[in-house]
Design a protein around this motif. Structure first.
Motif, PDB file in Angstrom:
ATOM      1  N   ALA A  48     -42.330  96.680  49.870  1.00  0.00           N
ATOM      2  CA  ALA A  48     -42.339  97.428  48.601  1.00  0.00           C
ATOM      3  C   ALA A  48     -41.057  97.220  47.809  1.00  0.00           C
ATOM      4  CB  ALA A  48     -42.552  98.917  48.871  1.00  0.00           C
ATOM      5  N   ARG A  49     -41.210  96.783  46.584  1.00  0.00           N
ATOM      6  CA  ARG A  49     -40.153  96.520  45.622  1.00  0.00           C
ATOM      7  C   ARG A  49     -39.288  95.311  45.962  1.00  0.00           C
ATOM      8  NH1 ARG A  49     -40.283 102.162  45.968  1.00  0.00           N
ATOM      9  NH2 ARG A  49     -41.210 103.069  44.101  1.00  0.00           N
ATOM     10  N   THR A  50     -39.678  94.600  47.021  1.00  0.00           N
ATOM     11  CA  THR A  50     -39.014  93.343  47.334  1.00  0.00           C
ATOM     12  C   THR A  50     -39.946  92.183  46.974  1.00  0.00           C
ATOM     13  OG1 THR A  50     -37.690  94.374  49.066  1.00  0.00           O
ATOM     14  CG2 THR A  50     -37.922  91.976  49.160  1.00  0.00           C
ATOM     15  N   ILE A  51     -41.188  92.222  47.495  1.00  0.00           N
ATOM     16  CA  ILE A  51     -42.169  91.226  47.067  1.00  0.00           C
ATOM     17  C   ILE A  51     -43.360  91.874  46.351  1.00  0.00           C
ATOM     18  CG2 ILE A  51     -41.516  89.445  48.696  1.00  0.00           C
ATOM     19  CD1 ILE A  51     -43.776  90.204  50.503  1.00  0.00           C
ATOM     20  N   THR A 110     -42.382  82.110  46.460  1.00  0.00           N
ATOM     21  CA  THR A 110     -41.180  82.225  47.280  1.00  0.00           C
ATOM     22  C   THR A 110     -41.541  82.404  48.749  1.00  0.00           C
ATOM     23  OG1 THR A 110     -39.980  83.185  45.416  1.00  0.00           O
ATOM     24  CG2 THR A 110     -39.028  83.496  47.602  1.00  0.00           C
ATOM     25  N   VAL A 111     -42.525  83.233  49.043  1.00  0.00           N
ATOM     26  CA  VAL A 111     -42.961  83.422  50.425  1.00  0.00           C
ATOM     27  C   VAL A 111     -43.531  82.117  50.978  1.00  0.00           C
ATOM     28  CG1 VAL A 111     -44.624  84.631  51.902  1.00  0.00           C
ATOM     29  CG2 VAL A 111     -43.257  85.920  50.241  1.00  0.00           C
ATOM     30  N   GLU A 112     -44.296  81.392  50.188  1.00  0.00           N
ATOM     31  CA  GLU A 112     -44.816  80.087  50.624  1.00  0.00           C
ATOM     32  C   GLU A 112     -43.667  79.142  50.964  1.00  0.00           C
ATOM     33  OE1 GLU A 112     -47.359  78.709  47.475  1.00  0.00           O
ATOM     34  OE2 GLU A 112     -49.001  80.030  48.065  1.00  0.00           O
ATOM     35  N   TYR A 113     -42.663  79.111  50.110  1.00  0.00           N
ATOM     36  CA  TYR A 113     -41.474  78.282  50.336  1.00  0.00           C
ATOM     37  C   TYR A 113     -40.795  78.656  51.657  1.00  0.00           C
ATOM     38  CZ  TYR A 113     -36.525  77.060  49.895  1.00  0.00           C
ATOM     39  OH  TYR A 113     -35.252  76.604  50.136  1.00  0.00           O
ATOM     40  N   LEU A 114     -40.569  79.948  51.854  1.00  0.00           N
ATOM     41  CA  LEU A 114     -39.902  80.413  53.075  1.00  0.00           C
ATOM     42  C   LEU A 114     -40.742  80.121  54.320  1.00  0.00           C
ATOM     43  CD1 LEU A 114     -38.501  83.831  51.806  1.00  0.00           C
ATOM     44  CD2 LEU A 114     -37.165  81.776  52.363  1.00  0.00           C
ATOM     45  N   ALA A 115     -42.056  80.292  54.220  1.00  0.00           N
ATOM     46  CA  ALA A 115     -42.947  80.100  55.372  1.00  0.00           C
ATOM     47  C   ALA A 115     -42.959  78.648  55.853  1.00  0.00           C
ATOM     48  CB  ALA A 115     -44.362  80.555  55.027  1.00  0.00           C
ATOM     49  N   LYS A 161     -51.261  85.671  55.879  1.00  0.00           N
ATOM     50  CA  LYS A 161     -51.231  84.357  56.529  1.00  0.00           C
ATOM     51  C   LYS A 161     -49.822  83.770  56.638  1.00  0.00           C
ATOM     52  CE  LYS A 161     -52.355  81.986  52.208  1.00  0.00           C
ATOM     53  NZ  LYS A 161     -53.423  81.324  51.475  1.00  0.00           N
ATOM     54  N   TYR A 162     -48.895  84.268  55.846  1.00  0.00           N
ATOM     55  CA  TYR A 162     -47.539  83.737  55.852  1.00  0.00           C
ATOM     56  C   TYR A 162     -46.644  84.390  56.903  1.00  0.00           C
ATOM     57  CZ  TYR A 162     -49.044  81.959  51.328  1.00  0.00           C
ATOM     58  OH  TYR A 162     -49.730  81.330  50.322  1.00  0.00           O
ATOM     59  N   PHE A 163     -47.086  85.508  57.461  1.00  0.00           N
ATOM     60  CA  PHE A 163     -46.224  86.323  58.310  1.00  0.00           C
ATOM     61  C   PHE A 163     -46.691  86.325  59.754  1.00  0.00           C
ATOM     62  CE2 PHE A 163     -45.819  87.750  53.998  1.00  0.00           C
ATOM     63  CZ  PHE A 163     -44.447  87.860  53.852  1.00  0.00           C
ATOM     64  N   ALA A 215     -37.040  85.122  44.235  1.00  0.00           N
ATOM     65  CA  ALA A 215     -36.943  83.672  44.099  1.00  0.00           C
ATOM     66  C   ALA A 215     -35.503  83.175  44.246  1.00  0.00           C
ATOM     67  CB  ALA A 215     -37.522  83.219  42.756  1.00  0.00           C
ATOM     68  N   ASP A 216     -34.524  84.031  43.977  1.00  0.00           N
ATOM     69  CA  ASP A 216     -33.118  83.643  44.118  1.00  0.00           C
ATOM     70  C   ASP A 216     -32.760  83.265  45.548  1.00  0.00           C
ATOM     71  OD1 ASP A 216     -32.723  84.089  41.408  1.00  0.00           O
ATOM     72  OD2 ASP A 216     -31.753  86.037  41.697  1.00  0.00           O
TER      73      ASP A 216
END
Length: 148
Positions: free
Chosen positions: A10-13, A28-33, A63-65, A142-143
């Motif tokens: 919450a309030r982060t993604i 951003t989550v796709e990038y990190l995953a 699916k990313y986690f 994204a930063d």
């Protein structure tokens, strides 16, 4: 070297006030995953943990986690569960949160890298001696790509 990124929901993604993902969250989550194992930790205060998990699934984010941990009141417990799940050293874990008094404080005490998103409802809740300073302060999720 970072191997796991623990991300607040919450309030982060997820933009709670708009009831939608932040515009840069999915990419951003796709990038990190692609580079790290990921975990969500989240307090479910507006709905049940089951409803929060259902929302994450409906948004096609689960699916990313590797793990999704949700509790109505004890976020430190969730961070501890994630830490135990991955069984890594603190320096191998990064924590991203929008609240310095929760995720940043916990991550700093453990010795993790911490990334504070300074926006929204809690942007004036500044890091202090008790929380410690984050490794980096971000304006948006994204930063994180500049650092991880």
């Amino acid at each position: 070297m970072i191997k796991v990124v623990i991300i607040d929901w919450a309030r982060t993604i997820y933009h709670v006030e708009e009831d939608e993902l932040f515009s840069d969250a999915r990419a951003t989550v796709e990038y990190l995953a692609k580079k790290y194992k990921l975990a969500i930790v989240s307090l479910a205060m507006r709905e049940t943990a089951e409803e929060r998990k259902k929302l994450i699934k409906e948004l096609d984010m689960e699916k990313y986690f590797e793990i999704i941990l949700i509790d109505p009141e004890d976020k430190d417990k969730l961070y501890e569960q994630a830490f135990s799940h991955f069984n890594l050293q603190p320096e191998e874990i990064a924590v991203i949160d929008d609240r310095s008094i929760r995720g940043i404080k916990w991550g700093n005490k453990k010795g993790c890298q911490t990334f504070w998103i300074n926006r929204g409802k809690f942007k004036d809740e500044l890091p202090n001696e008790e929380t410690g300073q984050p490794t980096e302060t971000l304006s948006t999720i994204a930063d994180i790509k500049k650092f991880l």
